[in-house]
Design a protein around this motif. Sequence first.
Motif, PDB file in Angstrom:
ATOM      1  N   PHE A  27      11.053   9.301 105.430  1.00  0.00           N
ATOM      2  CA  PHE A  27      10.916  10.003 104.147  1.00  0.00           C
ATOM      3  C   PHE A  27      11.101  11.511 104.335  1.00  0.00           C
ATOM      4  CE2 PHE A  27       8.211  12.297 101.128  1.00  0.00           C
ATOM      5  CZ  PHE A  27       8.710  11.833  99.913  1.00  0.00           C
ATOM      6  N   PHE A  28      10.367  12.090 105.285  1.00  0.00           N
ATOM      7  CA  PHE A  28      10.423  13.540 105.454  1.00  0.00           C
ATOM      8  C   PHE A  28      11.731  13.988 106.116  1.00  0.00           C
ATOM      9  CE2 PHE A  28       5.777  12.897 105.157  1.00  0.00           C
ATOM     10  CZ  PHE A  28       5.517  13.751 104.091  1.00  0.00           C
ATOM     11  N   ALA A  29      12.261  13.183 107.053  1.00  0.00           N
ATOM     12  CA  ALA A  29      13.532  13.542 107.692  1.00  0.00           C
ATOM     13  C   ALA A  29      14.663  13.559 106.671  1.00  0.00           C
ATOM     14  CB  ALA A  29      13.845  12.552 108.808  1.00  0.00           C
ATOM     15  N   ASP A  30      14.621  12.646 105.721  1.00  0.00           N
ATOM     16  CA  ASP A  30      15.637  12.606 104.652  1.00  0.00           C
ATOM     17  C   ASP A  30      15.616  13.886 103.832  1.00  0.00           C
ATOM     18  OD1 ASP A  30      17.541  11.220 102.791  1.00  0.00           O
ATOM     19  OD2 ASP A  30      15.831  11.438 101.435  1.00  0.00           O
ATOM     20  N   LYS A  31      14.428  14.396 103.564  1.00  0.00           N
ATOM     21  CA  LYS A  31      14.304  15.617 102.755  1.00  0.00           C
ATOM     22  C   LYS A  31      14.800  16.837 103.527  1.00  0.00           C
ATOM     23  CE  LYS A  31      12.544  12.863  99.823  1.00  0.00           C
ATOM     24  NZ  LYS A  31      12.875  11.673 100.617  1.00  0.00           N
ATOM     25  N   VAL A  32      14.470  16.886 104.818  1.00  0.00           N
ATOM     26  CA  VAL A  32      14.937  18.007 105.639  1.00  0.00           C
ATOM     27  C   VAL A  32      16.456  18.004 105.727  1.00  0.00           C
ATOM     28  CG1 VAL A  32      14.939  19.011 107.957  1.00  0.00           C
ATOM     29  CG2 VAL A  32      12.813  18.136 106.993  1.00  0.00           C
ATOM     30  N   ALA A  33      17.057  16.841 105.970  1.00  0.00           N
ATOM     31  CA  ALA A  33      18.518  16.745 106.080  1.00  0.00           C
ATOM     32  C   ALA A  33      19.192  17.119 104.768  1.00  0.00           C
ATOM     33  CB  ALA A  33      18.915  15.324 106.503  1.00  0.00           C
ATOM     34  N   ALA A  34      18.584  16.727 103.654  1.00  0.00           N
ATOM     35  CA  ALA A  34      19.162  17.065 102.336  1.00  0.00           C
ATOM     36  C   ALA A  34      19.103  18.567 102.088  1.00  0.00           C
ATOM     37  CB  ALA A  34      18.416  16.310 101.234  1.00  0.00           C
ATOM     38  N   TYR A  43      20.807  14.134 112.692  1.00  0.00           N
ATOM     39  CA  TYR A  43      20.530  13.319 113.878  1.00  0.00           C
ATOM     40  C   TYR A  43      19.069  12.880 113.897  1.00  0.00           C
ATOM     41  CZ  TYR A  43      20.257  11.924 118.775  1.00  0.00           C
ATOM     42  OH  TYR A  43      20.060  11.216 119.923  1.00  0.00           O
ATOM     43  N   MET A  44      18.152  13.799 113.519  1.00  0.00           N
ATOM     44  CA  MET A  44      16.726  13.472 113.466  1.00  0.00           C
ATOM     45  C   MET A  44      16.467  12.373 112.437  1.00  0.00           C
ATOM     46  SD  MET A  44      13.484  16.033 112.879  1.00  0.00           S
ATOM     47  CE  MET A  44      13.963  16.464 111.203  1.00  0.00           C
ATOM     48  N   GLN A  45      17.161  12.449 111.295  1.00  0.00           N
ATOM     49  CA  GLN A  45      17.011  11.418 110.268  1.00  0.00           C
ATOM     50  C   GLN A  45      17.522  10.062 110.786  1.00  0.00           C
ATOM     51  OE1 GLN A  45      19.271  12.099 106.699  1.00  0.00           O
ATOM     52  NE2 GLN A  45      18.469  10.278 105.656  1.00  0.00           N
ATOM     53  N   ALA A  46      18.662  10.090 111.478  1.00  0.00           N
ATOM     54  CA  ALA A  46      19.228   8.857 112.022  1.00  0.00           C
ATOM     55  C   ALA A  46      18.293   8.245 113.075  1.00  0.00           C
ATOM     56  CB  ALA A  46      20.600   9.126 112.633  1.00  0.00           C
TER      57      ALA A  46
END
Length: 544
Positions: A27-34, A43-46
């Motif tokens: 959830f949080f990695a998706d927001k950071v990548a966006a 890469y962190m989100q993946a």
Amino acid sequence: MREEEIEKIRGVVRDCVSKHLYSSAIFFADKVAALTNDPADIYMQAQALFLGRHYRRAFHLLNASKIVLRDLRFRYLAAKCLEELKEWDQCLLMLGDAKVDEDGNVYDAKDGNLIYFDKDGEDREINISSAICFLRGKAYGALQNRSQARQWYKAAIKADPLCYEALECLIESHMLTSEEESNLLSSLQFSPEDGWLSSFYSCLIKKYDKESTVEARFKKLENEISGSVSGSSMISTLVNNTDLLACKAEYYHQCCQYQKCFELTSGLLEKDPFHLKCTLVHLAAAMELGNSNELYLMACNLVKDYPSKALSWFAVGCYYYCIKKYAEARRYFSKATNIDGSFSPAWIGFGNSFAAQEEGDQAMSAYRTAARLFPGCHLPTLYIGMEYMRTHSYKLADQFFMQAKAICPSDPLVYNELGVVSYHMKEYGKAVRWFEKTLAHIPSVLTEIWEPTVVNLAHAFRKLRKYREAISYYERALTLSTKSLSTYSGLAYTYHLQGNFSAAISHYHKALWLKPDDQFCTEMLNVALMDECQNGLDSTVELC
């Protein structure tokens, strides 16, 4: 959003991953990548998606990024997603083109130039290229291309000696002969502080050397640990490490010191009951000792704790084999091979369960499969030779025993079988040479298990009419076991041939005490008594 706030969310993602809260991490990695669209955040989100087992989504995210073919980390993670999805051909395509030779040297597929892998990134970080080589090996192994898998595993461990998994696959799948394993280890470039690791690896490989040589390896490792680790308590902990002691137990098993092996593995399993490598050695020792109760308990616990592992059903098969229910043993050995086709003990057990009931064709089929799958293991070839010898096909048996000797030239059992087949072919001089080599290759002190070899050597000397040497080896066999009919009858017959009738009569009696209805000893005892009487009469006539 300010950079400090984004960095704080990145910290939350890392913390969620460390606490195994993967949905929160995603959830949080998706927001950071966006927010950033930064490759590192993508890469962190993946990574979060991969750890959360969203393999298809993680692969799509990586593949959609434009740097997946330029950044090895992106490419490797995308290939790991495809590995989890069992899409092996696509996995190899993602890893890119490269060629490897038989020695594990990697070449660029485009220009054929040798690629030299250097350590990169932070200190003690495993080379990403080594991980890629290892993944290529796994993919080729899954596609049943074991030759390519072997070469890529060698490339992985040569690219970075810290890639233990590559060495583990090579050893446990018996992809290399004992000589090839030694050559591979000698080619690895360890850093100065990794001397202990080099010594540890030398303890993991096949251990068919003399006892003094293998003990020297363990002693060297202990010295390396003492020299590289400060603090006596830590040194003691590492010297008594379960992995190291499991290696020692495996060595005791190879030396046929089954009771010593069983006692050591029993102690290790009390300390670490779920150490699977030690469990396998423990099962093998219990089998040799005929300890069916221990096998039953181990099988029950393994099936309960690891129902999807081949080892568990192999243990069930071992129990049934031990109590001589070979049909049931076959069923469970077969189940183990179906779960994991690269589990060599199950294939050997499957063949042995057929051989125990003299079902030679099925046994041969299992042994041939094992020989094809595990080219570095000499046991399938050795057992094929034994089956040919059982059916009196001595020439074929000899050929397979020689193949087993080429794979593992230091196993005394191979030389013993070569001696037996030479004896059956009436080549007694050659049989003597093979039996003497057997005794020379026994790694530890001579024990009761090698008594048949000593007796066979005595038989061969007797056939050559070298009675003094034959008697010497028969007497040596009696120091190992005093309950062998073959030894007493052979010794009696040798004395008989030598003309020492009183000694022959004495030993015929000892043999008949062990087996009163033995036809050979009964008949020869009568002959010896008659010869002794005739000899007494002749002496009386001469005196007169």
